[in-house]
Structure formats: C-alpha cells, structure tokens
Motif scaffolding. Structure first.
Motif, PDB file in Angstrom:
ATOM      1  N   LYS A 138       0.832  -1.208   0.000  1.00 18.68           N
ATOM      2  CA  LYS A 138       0.000   0.000   0.000  1.00 18.68           C
ATOM      3  C   LYS A 138       0.863   1.253   0.000  1.00 18.68           C
ATOM      4  N   MET A 141       2.511   1.726  -3.511  1.00 14.72           N
ATOM      5  CA  MET A 141       1.508   2.155  -4.489  1.00 14.72           C
ATOM      6  C   MET A 141       1.117   3.611  -4.256  1.00 14.72           C
ATOM      7  N   ALA A 142       1.015   4.009  -2.973  1.00 21.21           N
ATOM      8  CA  ALA A 142       0.654   5.394  -2.650  1.00 21.21           C
ATOM      9  C   ALA A 142       1.707   6.374  -3.136  1.00 21.21           C
ATOM     10  N   LYS A 204     -10.354   7.013  -6.906  1.00 25.77           N
ATOM     11  CA  LYS A 204      -9.653   6.441  -8.059  1.00 25.77           C
ATOM     12  C   LYS A 204     -10.227   6.936  -9.380  1.00 25.77           C
ATOM     13  N   GLN A 256      -4.996   5.391   3.708  1.00 27.08           N
ATOM     14  CA  GLN A 256      -4.602   3.991   3.583  1.00 27.08           C
ATOM     15  C   GLN A 256      -4.231   3.364   4.927  1.00 27.08           C
ATOM     16  N   THR A 318      -4.165   0.182  -6.302  1.00 30.13           N
ATOM     17  CA  THR A 318      -4.361   0.971  -5.088  1.00 30.13           C
ATOM     18  C   THR A 318      -5.786   0.805  -4.574  1.00 30.13           C
TER      19      THR A 318
END
Length: 331
Positions: A138, A141-142, A204, A256, A318
């Motif tokens: 996570k 990806m962030a 997203k 997240q 994500t």
C-alpha cells in the motif's frame, strides 16, 4: 499539531533569515532548513483535516487546503515581479509564515489521535511500513500514483524554454513564467478534484480522469500544436491543471493507514515522490541523453511514457479509500 507548529516555525524562520544571508553557504543552509519545515507541513495538515472532517467531506476539505496553498507559488512570482528584490521576497515569506503560525495555534487537535495517545500502540514508526507485506505494498503504491506531478513540473515545465527551442525554434519562453502558469493550473485542479471525487464518490475515478488529462496535455506539449510561446504557456497551464491531483493523492496516502501511522504516511509519501524527480532526471538526462545520445524530445517522451505506465499500474492496484472509516490503528 506539534508537527504543524514545528514545521511552520522552521519554514518561517529560515525564510526570514534567507533575506539576510551574505554567502552561498548561508543561503544553502537556510533553504535546507526551510525545506525540512515545508516537508512536514502539508502532510500533517492533510492528516489533521482528514481526521477532523466527516468522511463524506474529506476530499473537498483536503483539496481546498492544498489548492489554496499552491496559489502561494503564483503570488511568489508576482511578489518578485512587483518588488524586484529577492531578499525582500524571503522576508515577506517569513512574516507571512509567522502569521500562519498564529492561526494554526487555534486549530484543535484531532480527537482520533488523542484517543490513540492513550493506547499502548506504536506511533509514527516508519519501520512498520516495511515489516508487513500488505502495508508495504500500500505504501509503495501510494508513492507511485503521484509521480506524474514532478515529471511535469521538474522536467517539462522547468525545461519549457529548451523544449520550445526543439519544437519551434527561436523563442522567448521564460521558465519561471511557465512554472507560474503551471502552478495556477495545479492550484485550480487541486481544488476541483475534491469536488470531482465527491461527484464520482471515488478517489480512483477522479485520479483516472486527471491522468487522462495529463496524457492529453502531454501529447499536445510534444505535438506540432505547440508552435509558439503563447501556446507553450497555455499547455504548461493545462499540464499543471491535469496534474492537480496532489491533494487527493496525499489524502489517499493518509486514508490507507491507521491513526498511529497516518501522519507519518502523509508526510513521507509526498516527499518520496519529490525525491523521485532525482530518479526521473537520471533516466531523462543521464541515461537517455548523456549515455545513449538521445535528443531532448525523444528523452522527454520516453520518460513520460515510463512514468505514466508505472503510475497507471500502481493506481489500478491501489485501494479505493472514498468514505473509508479512519478510526482504527495499525498493529
């Protein structure tokens, strides 16, 4: 709140002192201290706003915080043009920072964080992002979903005069002015994307829309349409607008993770993305141009394709965070 207080204090003092430096070394030290202060301010502010606002209003709140803040770069450009004195500009920045500091003192601490302080859990432990596979994925990806912002500003807009020479020859493009137009676009985009996210009820989907705009603006930047200085400035503004997802990108990073790691994520993720410009420049200049002998335009296009491909893949994997409950801790 202590992070915000310390960050603004460092930034304000360093800005003010920069107006009195007498050597290059002193200037470098003052800017280094200011950079440390600035690095913690946005992430901590986004975290605080995220935890104070209702979950269905978080996107708008954080977008307003980041978007209005980014207009500072625009005002800085005009302040210099008006005063024509870089020392005075830094002094003004320091005084404004002190004013901001006084305003921040009155902001309430997050209730979620106050609750976590009473629990026996680790807070702000950076290693926790790396000792758990799910958290590590996570976190990475962030970081990757924010790469296009600094590709656009650090390479395309910053070198807009050089790109203009390659695209249409003699020009009077001022990179500083191009950056100003880009930051106007970024600020507007950052404010708007919060409302777009609310409309879609998805972080997203809002990101995908702005990624599409980034790709379209990038194509225009390298196309025959970009044929004079006016169009170059307009495209830089469009590129800025399309990469105006900084607020949502940082908000997603904060959303997240649990309360004991949220501020750490929100402050480190955007700074790692800023550091990613170094790697992008290694690819763009050191590898493509210096080692492989590619021309400027080919290097710029290829770097952009690689950056966007990585970002789109990261965005796909994500987690959607719109409306996510934030009152939990990481163990």
């Amino acid at each position: 709140m202590s992070v915000l207080f310390g960050s603004i204090m460092l930034y304000s003092v360093a800005n003010f002192l920069t107006g009195y430096v007498t050597s290059v070394d002193q200037y470098a030290l003052a800017r280094f201290i200011a950079g440390i202060g600035l690095a913690g301010e946005l992430g901590a502010g986004i975290t605080l706003v995220s935890e104070l606002l209702p979950k269905n209003k978080r996107g708008v709140g954080t977008s307003l915080v980041a978007g209005i803040g980014l207009f500072g770069a625009v005002f800085a450009y005009f302040t210099y043009k008006f005063t024509n004195d870089w020392r005075l500009c830094y002094k003004i920045g320091g005084v404004l920072g002190v004013g901001l500091l006084l305003l921040r003192i009155s902001v309430a601490e997050s209730g979620m964080y106050q609750e976590v302080k009473d629990l026996n859990v680790k807070r702000g432990n950076l290693l926790m992002f790396f000792n758990n596979g799910t958290r590590f994925r996570k976190y990475i990806m962030a970081v990757l979903i924010g790469l296009p912002t600094w590709y656009v500003i650090g390479i395309l807009v910053n070198l807009s005069n050089r790109f203009a020479t390659e695209l249409y020859g003699a020009n009077n493009v001022d990179s500083g002015r191009a950056v100003m137009f880009a930051y106007v676009g970024i600020a507007v985009g950052d404010i708007l994307i919060g409302f777009v996210s609310q409309y879609f009820q998805s972080r997203k989907k809002a990101l995908y829309l702005f990624y599409a705009l980034t790709i379209i603006s990038g194509i225009l930047f390298f196309s025959a349409f970009n044929s004079n200085d006016g169009r170059m400035y307009a495209i830089c503004a469009a590129l800025g607008f399309s990469t105006g997802f900084w607020a949502i990108f940082v908000t997603m990073g904060a959303e997240q993770f649990g309360t004991n790691l949220r501020a750490t994520a929100a402050t480190t993720i955007p700074n790692i993305v800023r550091g990613g410009l170094f790697l992008m420049n290694l690819l763009f200049k050191d590898l493509f141009q210096d080692s492989w002998g590619w021309p400027l335009l080919r290097s710029g296009v290829t770097t952009g394709i690689i950056v966007m491909a990585i970002t789109l893949i990261a965005a796909f994997f994500t987690q959607e965070t719109y409306g996510k409950e934030l009152n939990y801790v990481e163990k």
